[in-house]
Design an enzyme around this catalytic site. Structure first.
Site, PDB file in Angstrom:
ATOM      1  N   ASP A  30      54.478  -9.968  71.908  1.00 53.99           N
ATOM      2  CA  ASP A  30      53.508 -10.940  71.401  1.00 53.99           C
ATOM      3  C   ASP A  30      52.858 -11.668  72.577  1.00 53.99           C
ATOM      4  OD1 ASP A  30      53.269 -12.511  68.389  1.00 53.99           O
ATOM      5  OD2 ASP A  30      52.504 -13.551  70.161  1.00 53.99           O
ATOM      6  N   ASN A  87      55.169 -12.641  57.946  1.00 59.67           N
ATOM      7  CA  ASN A  87      54.367 -13.710  57.353  1.00 59.67           C
ATOM      8  C   ASN A  87      53.335 -13.064  56.436  1.00 59.67           C
ATOM      9  OD1 ASN A  87      55.674 -15.711  58.879  1.00 59.67           O
ATOM     10  ND2 ASN A  87      54.293 -15.399  60.605  1.00 59.67           N
ATOM     11  N   GLY A  93      51.666 -18.253  56.834  1.00 63.39           N
ATOM     12  CA  GLY A  93      51.433 -18.359  58.269  1.00 63.39           C
ATOM     13  C   GLY A  93      50.839 -17.120  58.904  1.00 63.39           C
ATOM     14  N   GLN A  94      50.328 -16.185  58.092  1.00 62.69           N
ATOM     15  CA  GLN A  94      49.753 -14.965  58.657  1.00 62.69           C
ATOM     16  C   GLN A  94      48.371 -15.255  59.231  1.00 62.69           C
ATOM     17  OE1 GLN A  94      49.530 -11.647  55.916  1.00 62.69           O
ATOM     18  NE2 GLN A  94      48.997 -10.191  57.533  1.00 62.69           N
ATOM     19  N   HIS A 100      52.567  -6.751  60.284  1.00 62.30           N
ATOM     20  CA  HIS A 100      53.393  -6.774  61.493  1.00 62.30           C
ATOM     21  C   HIS A 100      54.708  -7.472  61.202  1.00 62.30           C
ATOM     22  CE1 HIS A 100      50.624 -10.209  61.523  1.00 62.30           C
ATOM     23  NE2 HIS A 100      51.606 -10.921  62.068  1.00 62.30           N
ATOM     24  N   LEU A 101      55.770  -6.902  61.767  1.00 59.57           N
ATOM     25  CA  LEU A 101      57.112  -7.482  61.666  1.00 59.57           C
ATOM     26  C   LEU A 101      57.403  -8.167  62.988  1.00 59.57           C
ATOM     27  CD1 LEU A 101      59.780  -7.747  60.077  1.00 59.57           C
ATOM     28  CD2 LEU A 101      60.491  -5.573  61.117  1.00 59.57           C
ATOM     29  N   HIS A 102      57.653  -9.490  62.929  1.00 55.47           N
ATOM     30  CA  HIS A 102      58.042 -10.220  64.131  1.00 55.47           C
ATOM     31  C   HIS A 102      59.520  -9.962  64.415  1.00 55.47           C
ATOM     32  CE1 HIS A 102      54.542 -13.112  64.340  1.00 55.47           C
ATOM     33  NE2 HIS A 102      54.478 -12.830  63.065  1.00 55.47           N
TER      34      HIS A 102
END
Ligand code: 5GP
Ligand code: ZN
Length: 114
Positions: A30, A87, A93-94, A100-102
């Site tokens: 990120d 998210n 919060g997207q 996407h996977l944090h």
């Protein structure tokens, strides 16, 4: 999607620090990390949000989690622990509307999240 930043990363048109790639997904660091390790696992194919998954995408989402666990092992914090987060939409919060996977690791996580 022409104007999707993560499609551009998947296509190699925008640079990213990749930590894993296969035929289905890419994992990259990120730009604005929220933990010592903050990696995003994305499908190469554009899917906007979790709400847009089709019935054939369930294995893909499982694969994204398996890739996150593999990165956690490679980064050395799998046993101590880490967090994965999707998210979804504004209230979730997207901010980037490509699934996407944090993967967050390398520090203690807190609950409830903000
Ligand atoms: P979201 O808020 O949508 O769940 O997460 C989007 C994430 O993408 C944020 O953590 C943000 O820092 C990251 N991000 C946004 N643009 C870029 C970019 O161009 N490159 C990388 N590596 N990360 C990005
Ligand atoms: Zn996209």
């Amino acid at each position: 999607m022409d104007d999707c930043i993560f499609c551009k990363i998947a296509a190699g048109d925008i640079p990213a620090e990749k930590v894993f790639e296969d035929g289905q997904v890419i994992a990259f660091r990120d730009l604005n990390p929220q933990a010592p390790t903050h990696v995003l696992v994305i499908p190469k194919r554009h899917i906007a949000t979790l709400n847009d998954l089709g019935p054939d995408d369930e294995a893909l989402v499982g694969h994204m989690h398996a890739v996150a666990a593999g990165v956690a092992k490679a980064e050395g914090f799998a046993d101590i622990g880490y967090r994965t987060v999707f998210n979804c939409n504004e209230a979730g919060g997207q901010t980037v509307f490509h699934l996407h996977l944090h993967l967050l690791g390398g520090r203690a996580m807190h609950w409830p999240p903000g």
